[in-house]
Scaffold this active site. Structure first.
Site, PDB file in Angstrom:
ATOM      1  CE  LYS A 205      -3.826   1.994   2.734  1.00  0.00           C
ATOM      2  NZ  LYS A 205      -4.651   1.827   3.966  1.00  0.00           N
TER       3      LYS A 205
ATOM      4  CB  SER B 292      -7.985   3.678   3.039  1.00  0.00           C
ATOM      5  OG  SER B 292      -7.117   3.064   3.982  1.00  0.00           O
TER       6      SER B 292
ATOM      7  CB  SER C  61      -8.212   0.921   6.030  1.00  0.00           C
ATOM      8  OG  SER C  61      -8.897   2.146   6.028  1.00  0.00           O
TER       9      SER C  61
END
Lengths: 96, 489
Positions: B81, B156, B180
């Protein structure tokens, strides 16, 4: 809860050092008013006998030995600086 | 014709590498080819460095040829990420503020991956600064759900979940502040684990809300998640909130721990707002455990259910407003060219660098911390946080783990909630309380809607009981084949 559900957007934006357009001020005031009204429900909870939690598993007094550790070389530390000169970050004039 | 490697589990790929039936270079080439073929549609990646990944793969193959392979993950690509630092690679948090930032150092999790021979693979898209539940808040582009390109992948960590679902990576690291990792895992039919607060070092993770943030694995299977967790977990002197606790061999524990378990079902998590198909799939999963001999008990989490979102949006935004004060246009990040003086530089750099959701949360967080409001909002929220944690700890005196939905609905349409922040915030209702209480939680696939969208089951454990949590999840996965289904792209 004593707090008002309205945000003084100019005052708060100044505290946050964030320039907002008039359009943003209008939208954020309305949207955050909704969120604050939702948050008001916390006023229902009796917290008179409750200690606050800052971290879920309180770990306190984490000490490190006071020994110098290697850090980033200056050129690497400065590689993302927007403007630099002589191993320093250049900023607009602060004091005349 | 896509390679037959791209949908294999990491455990299967590790066995192929170990047997030298596949080289790391062949493996990385397969994921590069797949990413080039489908990422124009999925858009899971902000960027990837093909030459760097292949160079690391060659080094891994050389180690293996010399009999010096470093373990199961040597030569394995792991998507990262774009909020976790990898030295020499972009680190953007999907924000204009950091669009040109190159990380000068490795996060602790990155160093641990590299020490294990794993290959950091690409920069995965996310909501800007991890603020969001749909990956629509990325400053660069939204990511699409591989199961239905018109839907969001969750957020997210939407890029991480979508990349695994689409066969662009076998494993990934995400971060979870309010759901997330778990919610995008559920939306994309992959496994996502949020560890106990403090189990995994946050050093090198761009801070959103420091008392809530945790890095964790996303994977195809529970076994793969166990392998990746074992690689990244452990105390780190660089993170003073990391916790010193023995790290078991999570993968070996899967075979050792076979139940039956006492499992709790929080009654408040099955009320109004839960979609009928999602609720049905989760109840069917609960039925599976009952038939497997587990004792199922109803438990109550009254404070967590009613107040977690209100508490979260005070504490998380307060911490974010403080953490994001560092983006001032001075030492790194976006600097406005319009500034008239040093103070104006702050105002304009931040105005130009941050997107709308980040600005909204900075304003809210600044407001709740400001003079006259601090006690009414922030202090009260911290006290209710204590009560929420007490709810869970009381439940864990009776049961080994809790079974719950991950999200009230399956993946929603792009744009459906992007103009209504409160509606978006409410979609985190079942995940957010774990971060407040610091507990571990895992999302595993437990079915599909009639429309073909994935559904996730959340299993919640007591602090530092990841081995038990993974074993409970593994037992369900062994009895189902959801993880063998893949989207057609």
């Amino acid at each position: 809860m004593a707090a008002s559900p309205d945000i003084d957007i100019d005052y708060v934006a100044n505290l946050a050092r964030l320039a907002l357009t008039d359009h943003e001020k209008e939208i954020f005031s309305r949207q955050l008013g909704d969120v604050l009204r939702y948050i008001e429900k916390l006023g229902e909870v009796d917290v008179s006998q409750v200690e606050p939690t800052a971290h879920a598993f309180p770990v306190s007094n984490v000490w490190a030995d006071d020994v110098p550790q290697p850090g980033l070389p200056v050129d690497v530390a400065l590689q993302n600086a927007p403007v630099q000169r002589d191993n320093m970050v250049v900023v607009p004039v602060v004091v005349e | 014709m896509p390679s037959n490697l791209i949908f294999k589990t990491a455990a299967e790929l590790a066995a192929l590498l170990e047997a030298k039936e596949v080289s790391s270079v062949e493996l990385v080439r397969a994921f590069i080819a797949r990413t080039k073929a489908v990422d124009g549609k999925v858009r899971a990646f902000n960027s990837f460095d093909e030459a760097d990944a292949l160079a690391q793969a060659s080094a891994s193959d050389a180690r293996r040829a010399a009999g010096q392979a470093r373990g199961a993950l040597d030569g394995m690509p792991v998507g990262i990420k774009d909020v976790i630092a990898v030295a020499g690679q972009p680190l953007t948090a999907s924000s204009r503020m950091l669009a040109n930032f190159i990380s000068p150092y490795d996060a602790t999790v990155t160093r641990k991956l590299k020490d294990a021979g794993a290959i950091p693979w690409g920069r995965l898209n996310m909501d800007e600064f991890a603020m969001g539940s749909s990956t629509e808040n990325s400053a660069f582009h939204p990511t699409c759900n591989p199961w239905d390109l018109g839907c969001v992948p969750g957020g997210s960590s939407g890029g991480a979940a979508a990349a695994i679902a689409a066969g662009e990576a076998p494993l990934a690291l995400g971060s979870d502040t309010g759901g997330s990792i778990r919610q995008p895992a559920a939306f994309c039919s992959v496994v996502g684990l949020k560890p106990t607060y403090g189990l995994v070092s946050r050093y090198g993770l761009i801070a959103f809300a420091s008392s809530l943030d945790q890095i964790g694995p996303l994977a195809r299977t529970v076994e793969d998640a166990a392998m990746l967790l074992g690689t990244i977990a452990g105390h780190d002197p660089q993170d003073s909130t990391s916790f010193s606790t023995p790290i078991p061999d999570y993968r070996a524990e899967l075979k050792r721990r076979r139940g039956p378990w006492k499992l709790g079902v929080p009654k408040e998590y099955f009320g109004t707002g839960l979609d009928a198909e999602v609720g049905g799939a989760v109840k069917a999963a609960i039925g599976f455990y009952r038939e497997a001999g587990c004792e199922i008990r109803e438990v109550s989490l009254p404070l967590a259910a009613d107040y977690a979102i209100a508490v979260y949006y005070i504490i998380a935004t307060a911490e974010a407003s403080s953490n994001l004060a560092r983006y001032d246009g001075v030492r790194y990040g976006h600097r406005s060219k319009e500034a008239t003086d040093a103070i104006d530089l702050y105002f304009k750099s931040r105005a130009e660098g941050f997107g709308p959701e980040v600005k909204r949360r900075i304003i809210l967080g600044t407001h709740v911390l400001s003079s006259g409001y601090h006690d009414a909002y922030y202090l009260r929220a911290q006290k209710v946080r204590t009560l929420i944690r007490n709810d869970f700890m009381r439940a864990f005196q009776e049961v080994d783990a809790l079974l719950a939905p991950v999200s009230p609905t399956a993946a929603f349409k792009q744009g459906e909630k992007s103009s209504d922040p409160l509606a978006m915030y409410l979609s985190d209702i079942y995940t957010i309380s774990l971060n407040l209480a610091g507990l571990p939680g895992i999302s595993i696939p437990c079915g599909f809607t009639r429309g073909g969208l994935p559904i996730g089951l959340q299993i919640i454990g007591p602090p530092y009981e990841e081995a038990g949590l993974l074993a409970i999840a593994h037992a369900y996965e062994q009895g189902h084949d959801w993880h063998t289904r893949h989207p057609s792209l």
